[in-house]
Design a protein around this motif. Structure first.
Motif, mmCIF file in Angstrom:
data_model
loop_
_atom_site.group_PDB
_atom_site.id
_atom_site.type_symbol
_atom_site.label_atom_id
_atom_site.label_comp_id
_atom_site.label_asym_id
_atom_site.label_seq_id
_atom_site.Cartn_x
_atom_site.Cartn_y
_atom_site.Cartn_z
ATOM 1 N N GLY A 46 91.499 13.377 21.289
ATOM 2 C CA GLY A 46 91.914 12.136 21.930
ATOM 3 C C GLY A 46 90.780 11.252 22.391
ATOM 4 N N ASP A 47 89.555 11.581 22.062
ATOM 5 C CA ASP A 47 88.402 10.821 22.537
ATOM 6 C C ASP A 47 87.792 10.021 21.386
ATOM 7 O OD1 ASP A 47 85.907 9.923 23.455
ATOM 8 O OD2 ASP A 47 85.645 11.671 24.741
ATOM 9 N N PRO A 48 88.015 8.708 21.381
ATOM 10 C CA PRO A 48 87.522 7.894 20.258
ATOM 11 C C PRO A 48 85.997 7.916 20.107
ATOM 12 C CG PRO A 48 88.804 6.551 21.795
ATOM 13 C CD PRO A 48 88.757 7.926 22.347
ATOM 14 N N ALA A 49 85.270 8.008 21.207
ATOM 15 C CA ALA A 49 83.809 8.020 21.114
ATOM 16 C C ALA A 49 83.330 9.295 20.419
ATOM 17 C CB ALA A 49 83.188 7.903 22.501
ATOM 18 N N LYS A 50 83.898 10.433 20.800
ATOM 19 C CA LYS A 50 83.497 11.689 20.174
ATOM 20 C C LYS A 50 83.944 11.742 18.718
ATOM 21 C CE LYS A 50 83.210 14.336 24.417
ATOM 22 N NZ LYS A 50 83.815 15.374 25.253
ATOM 23 N N GLN A 51 85.088 11.170 18.408
ATOM 24 C CA GLN A 51 85.530 11.114 17.019
ATOM 25 C C GLN A 51 84.599 10.239 16.184
ATOM 26 O OE1 GLN A 51 88.026 12.820 15.412
ATOM 27 N NE2 GLN A 51 87.936 13.980 17.317
ATOM 28 N N ARG A 52 84.094 9.171 16.783
ATOM 29 C CA ARG A 52 83.154 8.289 16.082
ATOM 30 C C ARG A 52 81.844 9.039 15.803
ATOM 31 N NH1 ARG A 52 84.054 4.177 19.027
ATOM 32 N NH2 ARG A 52 82.537 4.643 20.643
ATOM 33 N N ILE A 53 81.346 9.793 16.772
ATOM 34 C CA ILE A 53 80.122 10.580 16.566
ATOM 35 C C ILE A 53 80.345 11.616 15.477
ATOM 36 C CG2 ILE A 53 78.555 12.241 17.644
ATOM 37 C CD1 ILE A 53 79.077 10.673 20.300
ATOM 38 N N LEU A 54 81.501 12.287 15.503
ATOM 39 C CA LEU A 54 81.814 13.279 14.474
ATOM 40 C C LEU A 54 81.827 12.629 13.090
ATOM 41 C CD1 LEU A 54 82.586 16.210 13.848
ATOM 42 C CD2 LEU A 54 84.965 15.578 14.246
ATOM 43 N N SER A 55 82.381 11.431 12.992
ATOM 44 C CA SER A 55 82.403 10.749 11.691
ATOM 45 C C SER A 55 80.988 10.368 11.247
ATOM 46 C CB SER A 55 83.315 9.522 11.727
ATOM 47 O OG SER A 55 82.777 8.514 12.545
ATOM 48 N N TRP A 56 80.110 10.026 12.180
ATOM 49 C CA TRP A 56 78.707 9.752 11.827
ATOM 50 C C TRP A 56 78.040 11.020 11.313
ATOM 51 C CZ3 TRP A 56 77.453 6.975 17.034
ATOM 52 C CH2 TRP A 56 77.957 5.670 17.013
ATOM 53 N N PHE A 57 78.288 12.150 12.002
ATOM 54 C CA PHE A 57 77.691 13.406 11.578
ATOM 55 C C PHE A 57 78.145 13.795 10.175
ATOM 56 C CE2 PHE A 57 76.302 15.861 15.655
ATOM 57 C CZ PHE A 57 75.471 14.799 15.990
ATOM 58 N N LYS A 58 79.362 13.427 9.804
ATOM 59 C CA LYS A 58 79.884 13.780 8.482
ATOM 60 C C LYS A 58 79.115 13.092 7.359
ATOM 61 C CE LYS A 58 84.543 14.969 9.862
ATOM 62 N NZ LYS A 58 85.967 14.675 9.681
ATOM 63 N N VAL A 59 78.540 11.935 7.626
ATOM 64 C CA VAL A 59 77.826 11.206 6.570
ATOM 65 C C VAL A 59 76.318 11.484 6.585
ATOM 66 C CG1 VAL A 59 79.556 9.401 6.385
ATOM 67 C CG2 VAL A 59 77.624 9.076 7.924
ATOM 68 N N ILE A 60 75.842 12.132 7.641
ATOM 69 C CA ILE A 60 74.422 12.488 7.714
ATOM 70 C C ILE A 60 74.179 13.701 6.825
ATOM 71 C CG2 ILE A 60 72.612 13.381 9.239
ATOM 72 C CD1 ILE A 60 73.867 11.789 11.498
ATOM 73 N N GLY A 61 73.075 13.727 6.149
ATOM 74 C CA GLY A 61 72.728 14.843 5.267
ATOM 75 C C GLY A 61 72.512 16.144 6.026
ATOM 76 N N ASP A 62 72.716 17.248 5.335
ATOM 77 C CA ASP A 62 72.585 18.569 5.932
ATOM 78 C C ASP A 62 71.178 18.807 6.489
ATOM 79 O OD1 ASP A 62 75.185 18.914 5.150
ATOM 80 O OD2 ASP A 62 74.763 20.456 3.662
ATOM 81 N N ASP A 63 70.154 18.362 5.779
ATOM 82 C CA ASP A 63 68.780 18.562 6.254
ATOM 83 C C ASP A 63 68.562 17.873 7.597
ATOM 84 O OD1 ASP A 63 68.053 20.106 4.092
ATOM 85 O OD2 ASP A 63 67.324 18.391 2.940
ATOM 86 N N GLU A 64 69.091 16.687 7.744
ATOM 87 C CA GLU A 64 68.956 15.956 9.010
ATOM 88 C C GLU A 64 69.721 16.662 10.131
ATOM 89 O OE1 GLU A 64 67.268 13.080 11.350
ATOM 90 O OE2 GLU A 64 66.937 13.360 9.216
ATOM 91 N N LEU A 65 70.906 17.149 9.834
ATOM 92 C CA LEU A 65 71.677 17.878 10.844
ATOM 93 C C LEU A 65 70.953 19.156 11.264
ATOM 94 C CD1 LEU A 65 75.312 17.402 9.495
ATOM 95 C CD2 LEU A 65 74.283 16.330 11.498
ATOM 96 N N ARG A 66 70.287 19.806 10.329
ATOM 97 C CA ARG A 66 69.493 20.994 10.677
ATOM 98 C C ARG A 66 68.348 20.628 11.609
ATOM 99 N NH1 ARG A 66 69.830 22.001 5.158
ATOM 100 N NH2 ARG A 66 71.593 23.332 4.685
ATOM 101 N N ARG A 67 67.767 19.444 11.397
ATOM 102 C CA ARG A 67 66.700 18.979 12.296
ATOM 103 C C ARG A 67 67.227 18.730 13.701
ATOM 104 N NH1 ARG A 67 65.185 14.782 8.386
ATOM 105 N NH2 ARG A 67 64.542 16.045 6.635
ATOM 106 N N PHE A 68 68.515 18.445 13.823
ATOM 107 C CA PHE A 68 69.146 18.286 15.142
ATOM 108 C C PHE A 68 69.395 19.635 15.802
ATOM 109 C CE2 PHE A 68 71.499 14.180 13.694
ATOM 110 C CZ PHE A 68 70.338 13.446 13.818
ATOM 111 N N GLY A 69 69.136 20.724 15.075
ATOM 112 C CA GLY A 69 69.308 22.053 15.626
ATOM 113 C C GLY A 69 70.639 22.704 15.299
ATOM 114 N N LEU A 70 71.386 22.129 14.357
ATOM 115 C CA LEU A 70 72.682 22.704 14.000
ATOM 116 C C LEU A 70 72.501 23.788 12.940
ATOM 117 C CD1 LEU A 70 74.872 19.482 13.811
ATOM 118 C CD2 LEU A 70 74.484 21.004 15.745
ATOM 119 N N SER A 71 73.310 24.822 13.053
ATOM 120 C CA SER A 71 73.271 25.921 12.080
ATOM 121 C C SER A 71 74.093 25.541 10.849
ATOM 122 C CB SER A 71 73.849 27.191 12.703
ATOM 123 O OG SER A 71 75.240 27.043 12.893
#
Length: 65
Positions: free
Chosen positions: A30-55
């Motif tokens: 129900g949180d539009p801001a968090k949904q927007r961030i999630l949608s941004w993360f979906k288009v970011i490449g895996d290598d970049e997400l790994r640099r953010f510290g995600l497994s």
């Protein structure tokens, strides 16, 4: 290269993410801001997400939601 193209499977969204950030984002129906961030993360490449510290599992959860 993406770990998973994502098919919208809600069951995979409810798996336990390692990252607290990913847990908050996938649980924010129900949180539009968090949904927007999630949608941004979906288009970011895996290598970049790994640099953010995600497994690889966190990235798969993001792609599947």
């Amino acid at each position: 290269m993406s770990l998973n193209a994502g098919n919208g499977s809600r069951a995979s969204c409810h798996r336990r993410a390692q990252s607290p950030l990913v847990r908050r984002l996938v649980g924010a129906d129900g949180d539009p801001a968090k949904q927007r961030i999630l949608s941004w993360f979906k288009v970011i490449g895996d290598d970049e997400l790994r640099r953010f510290g995600l497994s690889a599992d966190d990235i798969k959860i993001i792609r599947d939601c």
